[in-house]
Design an enzyme around this catalytic site. Structure first.
Site, short mmCIF file in Angstrom:
data_model
loop_
_atom_site.label_atom_id
_atom_site.label_comp_id
_atom_site.label_asym_id
_atom_site.label_seq_id
_atom_site.Cartn_x
_atom_site.Cartn_y
_atom_site.Cartn_z
N GLU A 139 103.36 -91.62 32.56
CA GLU A 139 104.10 -90.81 33.52
C GLU A 139 104.51 -89.51 32.84
OE1 GLU A 139 107.66 -92.87 34.72
OE2 GLU A 139 108.13 -93.50 32.68
N ARG A 141 117.74 -99.32 44.40
CA ARG A 141 117.23 -99.23 43.03
C ARG A 141 118.37 -99.26 42.02
NH1 ARG A 141 113.47 -94.31 40.91
NH2 ARG A 141 115.36 -93.14 41.43
N TYR A 161 121.82 -94.86 35.90
CA TYR A 161 122.15 -93.70 36.74
C TYR A 161 121.21 -93.62 37.93
CZ TYR A 161 118.12 -90.95 35.12
OH TYR A 161 116.86 -90.50 34.87
N HIS A 199 127.39 -105.03 19.63
CA HIS A 199 126.15 -104.96 20.39
C HIS A 199 126.12 -105.90 21.59
CE1 HIS A 199 124.82 -102.55 17.03
NE2 HIS A 199 123.63 -102.37 17.58
N LEU A 227 108.95 -95.70 35.19
CA LEU A 227 110.01 -95.84 36.17
C LEU A 227 109.37 -95.71 37.55
CD1 LEU A 227 113.08 -96.02 36.79
CD2 LEU A 227 113.03 -93.53 36.99
#
Length: 293
Positions: free
Chosen positions: A183, A58, A39, A108, A207
């Site tokens: 983070e 990104r 996303y 999977h 991230l």
């Protein structure tokens, strides 16, 4: 029926603009079954979408990391149609986009030759010129997987730690892995010591946020010393300043982490204030086509 005003009235789904109430995906979509997707979140302001190209770059990079074949240029070209359909062409708004691997039998291994599921929506959203909120954070163990650099739609670890912060009447949770601060649950974190800005390196444990990248670049341009190295939980108490960064968080001063207080009342550190002002000035420019390293 979705409550009016709470959700967007229309969404973009697989190349079409449809009513939110009519937007449907298969129960066998791998995003639903596995969280198998990526996303991205962007914000449109009066001068265009803030660092649009950097966000789309990104998104494309992250899709490549998990082997989803999709050209985000298609999505970019359809943004104006979505904003027109939702009457947000000239309005400040948040744009959310998501690409999953698509619909396939539940196995999977990656299925072959299936089209991805692509969804996007926009909602009215206005950012202040500067985020003047002094934030409070809790400390939580970073029990997430070892590929936090992937902007996966599977965010259970982040959600659980953020909920722990909300339960403690805090704004955010800082995450600690092997004694080192990585983070926040939905932010990057910076510290300042003796005028030097310190932040965790952009490796697999964080991230690499767009706002994080902007702050790193601002430090270089403004001759503010910057070191990308982990800060340990023990060192946290010796820092002079701390702040979070994120697309909607912008740059937010941290007044308190756990029992340690950095600022009282509305005070903020001088480096934090300086960087907030610099970020605010960027928002008066058209940054939509700027790339970031």
């Amino acid at each position: 029926m979705l409550p009016k005003g709470t959700f967007p009235e229309k969404v973009y789904l697989n190349g079409k603009i449809v009513s939110s109430n009519d937007a449907k995906i298969s129960v066998f979509d791998r995003g639903f079954l596995f969280g198998d997707g990526i996303y991205e979140v962007m914000v449109q302001m009066e001068n265009g979408i803030f660092y649009k190209k950097a966000h789309l770059d990104r998104l494309q990079e992250n899709l490549g990391k998990i082997g989803i074949s999709y050209d985000v240029n298609t999505l970019e070209s359809d943004i104006p149609e979505l904003l027109k359909a939702t009457r947000l062409e000239q309005e400040s708004c948040l744009i959310y986009m998501q690409v999953t691997r698509g619909v396939a039998p539940r196995k999977h291994a990656y299925p072959k030759g299936i089209p991805p599921t692509v969804m996007m929506y926009a909602l009215p959203y206005t950012l202040p010129y500067i985020n003047n909120k002094n934030m409070k954070a809790i400390v939580a163990p970073d029990f997430r997987w070892h590929r936090c650099d992937i902007k996966s739609i599977s965010l259970l670890g982040n959600i659980m730690t953020n909920e722990a912060a909300m339960q403690d009447n805090a704004d955010e949770a800082i995450l600690v892995r092997n004694g080192e601060i990585t983070e926040g649950s939905h932010t990057n974190i910076f510290f300042v010591k003796d005028g030097t800005v310190i932040t965790h390196p952009a490796n697999e444990h964080i991230l690499d946020g767009i706002t994080r990248k902007i702050v790193v670049q601002l430090c270089k341009e403004m001759d503010i010393p910057l070191v990308e190295t982990p800060v340990s939980l023990k060192e946290m108490h010796t820092m002079d300043e701390a702040f979070f960064t994120g697309t909607t968080t912008q740059i937010a001063a941290i007044a308190q982490i756990g029992d340690h207080i950095y600022y009282h009342n509305d005070n903020m550190g001088p480096i934090t204030v300086k960087l907030q002002a610099a970020l605010g000035q960027l928002k008066s420019l058209d940054t939509s086509e700027i790339t970031l390293p």
